[in-house]
Design a protein around this motif. Structure first.
Motif, PDB file in Angstrom:
ATOM      1  N   LEU A 232      -7.578  49.282  -0.833  1.00 25.62           N
ATOM      2  CA  LEU A 232      -8.147  48.733  -1.905  1.00 25.62           C
ATOM      3  C   LEU A 232      -9.546  49.204  -2.318  1.00 25.62           C
ATOM      4  O   LEU A 232     -10.266  49.612  -1.521  1.00 25.62           O
ATOM      5  CB  LEU A 232      -8.366  47.031  -2.009  1.00 25.62           C
ATOM      6  N   ARG A 233      -9.337  49.667  -3.605  1.00 21.92           N
ATOM      7  CA  ARG A 233     -10.587  50.639  -4.107  1.00 21.92           C
ATOM      8  C   ARG A 233     -10.874  50.534  -5.632  1.00 21.92           C
ATOM      9  O   ARG A 233      -9.904  49.778  -6.181  1.00 21.92           O
ATOM     10  CB  ARG A 233     -10.030  52.245  -3.747  1.00 21.92           C
ATOM     11  N   ASP A 234     -11.854  51.157  -5.956  1.00 18.24           N
ATOM     12  CA  ASP A 234     -12.157  51.137  -7.401  1.00 18.24           C
ATOM     13  C   ASP A 234     -11.131  51.616  -8.159  1.00 18.24           C
ATOM     14  O   ASP A 234     -11.138  51.170  -9.382  1.00 18.24           O
ATOM     15  CB  ASP A 234     -13.566  51.632  -7.591  1.00 18.24           C
ATOM     16  N   LEU A 242     -12.763  50.471  -0.348  1.00 13.93           N
ATOM     17  CA  LEU A 242     -13.683  49.348  -0.490  1.00 13.93           C
ATOM     18  C   LEU A 242     -13.455  48.401   0.562  1.00 13.93           C
ATOM     19  O   LEU A 242     -14.180  47.879   1.304  1.00 13.93           O
ATOM     20  CB  LEU A 242     -13.628  48.492  -1.565  1.00 13.93           C
ATOM     21  N   ALA A 243     -12.129  47.960   1.083  1.00 12.51           N
ATOM     22  CA  ALA A 243     -11.430  47.463   2.099  1.00 12.51           C
ATOM     23  C   ALA A 243     -10.052  48.094   2.287  1.00 12.51           C
ATOM     24  O   ALA A 243      -9.140  48.273   1.165  1.00 12.51           O
ATOM     25  CB  ALA A 243     -11.348  45.973   2.045  1.00 12.51           C
ATOM     26  N   SER A 244      -9.663  48.178   3.535  1.00 12.80           N
ATOM     27  CA  SER A 244      -8.295  48.826   3.907  1.00 12.80           C
ATOM     28  C   SER A 244      -7.813  48.231   5.166  1.00 12.80           C
ATOM     29  O   SER A 244      -8.781  47.599   5.841  1.00 12.80           O
ATOM     30  CB  SER A 244      -8.102  50.234   3.960  1.00 12.80           C
ATOM     31  N   VAL A 259       0.894  42.319  17.483  1.00 14.67           N
ATOM     32  CA  VAL A 259       0.309  42.729  16.523  1.00 14.67           C
ATOM     33  C   VAL A 259      -0.879  43.292  16.380  1.00 14.67           C
ATOM     34  O   VAL A 259      -1.651  43.329  17.318  1.00 14.67           O
ATOM     35  CB  VAL A 259       0.220  41.509  15.439  1.00 14.67           C
ATOM     36  N   ARG A 260      -1.178  44.559  15.757  1.00  9.41           N
ATOM     37  CA  ARG A 260      -2.146  45.209  15.589  1.00  9.41           C
ATOM     38  C   ARG A 260      -2.914  45.071  14.264  1.00  9.41           C
ATOM     39  O   ARG A 260      -1.930  45.581  13.430  1.00  9.41           O
ATOM     40  CB  ARG A 260      -1.975  46.736  16.192  1.00  9.41           C
ATOM     41  N   ILE A 261      -4.068  44.956  14.011  1.00  3.04           N
ATOM     42  CA  ILE A 261      -4.665  44.901  12.891  1.00  3.04           C
ATOM     43  C   ILE A 261      -6.000  45.569  12.865  1.00  3.04           C
ATOM     44  O   ILE A 261      -7.034  45.578  13.809  1.00  3.04           O
ATOM     45  CB  ILE A 261      -5.324  43.404  12.432  1.00  3.04           C
ATOM     46  N   ALA A 262      -5.904  46.829  11.940  1.00  3.80           N
ATOM     47  CA  ALA A 262      -7.344  47.567  12.034  1.00  3.80           C
ATOM     48  C   ALA A 262      -7.768  47.690  10.476  1.00  3.80           C
ATOM     49  O   ALA A 262      -7.155  47.693   9.615  1.00  3.80           O
ATOM     50  CB  ALA A 262      -6.822  49.039  12.396  1.00  3.80           C
ATOM     51  N   LEU A 263      -9.119  47.745  10.475  1.00  5.32           N
ATOM     52  CA  LEU A 263      -9.720  47.661   9.144  1.00  5.32           C
ATOM     53  C   LEU A 263     -10.425  48.929   8.878  1.00  5.32           C
ATOM     54  O   LEU A 263     -11.012  49.476   9.913  1.00  5.32           O
ATOM     55  CB  LEU A 263     -10.484  46.398   8.987  1.00  5.32           C
ATOM     56  N   GLY A 264     -10.530  49.156   7.407  1.00  8.70           N
ATOM     57  CA  GLY A 264     -11.413  50.361   7.114  1.00  8.70           C
ATOM     58  C   GLY A 264     -12.166  49.894   5.763  1.00  8.70           C
ATOM     59  O   GLY A 264     -11.789  48.755   4.978  1.00  8.70           O
TER      60      GLY A 264
END
Length: 351
Positions: A232-234, A242-244, A259-264
């Motif tokens: 998610l981005r501008d 902004l968040a991924s 389950v694997r969950i990674a954030l950017g």
């Protein structure tokens, strides 16, 4: 730009030896980050060691199911390689969501691992205080315009966000980074490679002095899994997240087996949401448990003056990525790469 010595090498040992000759030396591969920072006078190497001729451009399937990726494999080649698309589609999707075709053609696997923050204060050595660039000078972002900065893994000394899409996928896949230096060869777990800022934000990774990344080794796939990367981005392109969220999900009958969950885009390093993952294992998948996992993933977030919107945005990214990965695991079709713009949220996608 300041003057520096330039050396091109053809062997890993020579690269390491050359790097030790100066107190401030840098390895040059694609140069998509390094050259920018040299021009900005943020990085001031006395010497640049060109490693493009090293024999580190192979992608190999190992006997135990792992995949070894040479440090100089380009982002484009990695994203489109049949082994990666078949076994780790999350990595392919993350790579294709970042930057532009031209940059992906130049950028390398090791270079992406070493990518530095896009914090505007870090990139402004003339007027801005930055502990990452000049330890002890302060953090201008903490009280400045911090809309793009981190809400997870921050400290009073640094709130800069890690920019890489590739590294978010690698955090979910897991594996090791193979390095070589004056002390010989060693391996570093991917999850341990990037460091939290703490009170030493200038130390961003686990490399020792003069060590060179030679390859990345991916863990074997979890099994028949669904995977999805949502960014998610501008703007819909040429933007950082902004968040991924990168998700890998394996079903065990009617319940979630793994389950694997990674954030950017929200943290000072590629971020694994371990507590959120644990809440989902053994549970029948659905919106309610996905929303609970999303709340757990951001439970320890510390928003700044201008970036509190990242909390609901990141929670939304987690839920949507889990739902899409679930459809994929159940046999649905998920596109190999996605950059969504959400008109109902404070931002769209980011690279």
């Amino acid at each position: 730009m300041r003057n520096f010595s330039y050396r091109a090498v053809e062997e890993v040992g020579s690269a390491v030896a050359r790097h030790t000759e100066f107190s401030t030396s840098a390895f040059l591969a694609g140069g998509t980050t390094l050259i920018d920072l040299i021009k900005l006078d943020v990085m001031r190497p006395e010497q640049v060691v060109d490693v493009n001729r090293l024999p580190l451009k192979r992608i190999d399937l190992l006997d135990d199911g792992r995949i070894r990726i040479g440090a100089l494999v380009s982002n484009t080649e990695l994203a489109h390689h049949p082994l990666i698309r078949a076994r780790h589609p999350l990595l392919s999707a993350a790579l294709l969501s970042g930057a532009s075709t031209q940059l992906r053609n130049m950028a390398t696997t090791a270079g992406n691992l070493m990518q530095r923050t896009r914090c505007a204060y870090f990139r402004d050595p003339v007027v801005s205080e930055c502990n990452k660039r000049e330890p002890g000078s302060g953090c201008a972002a903490a009280t400045g315009i911090n809309r793009l900065h981190a809400v997870l893994g921050t400290s009073e000394h640094c709130v800069a966000t890690h920019p890489s899409d590739m590294c978010v996928a690698l955090a979910a896949i897991e594996g090791t980074v193979e390095v070589e230096g004056p002390g010989g060869k060693r391996e570093v777990a991917l999850l341990d490679f990037h460091l939290l800022p703490g009170d030493t934000p200038q130390r961003e990774h686990a490399l020792e002095a003069d060590e060179l990344i030679t390859s990345v080794v991916l863990a074997p796939p979890l099994g028949v899994a669904g995977a999805h990367y949502l960014k998610l981005r501008d703007r819909a392109s040429y933007e950082f997240a902004l968040a991924s969220c990168g998700v890998v999900l394996v079903l065990d009958g009617q319940r979630i087996g793994q389950v694997r969950i990674a954030l950017g885009g929200v943290a000072t390093k590629p971020w694994r949401a371990f507590e959120a993952e644990a809440s989902l294992v053994g549970v029948a998948p659905g919106r309610e448990c996905f929303e609970q996992a999303a709340r757990l993933a951001l439970a320890h977030a510390r928003p700044l003056e201008h970036n509190a919107f990242k909390l609901p945005l990141a929670r939304q990214a987690i839920v949507r990525a889990l739902e899409t990965a679930l459809d994929d695991a159940r046999g649905g079709m998920s596109p190999p790469a996605q950059s969504d713009t959400d008109a109902g949220s404070p931002a769209g996608d980011s690279p």
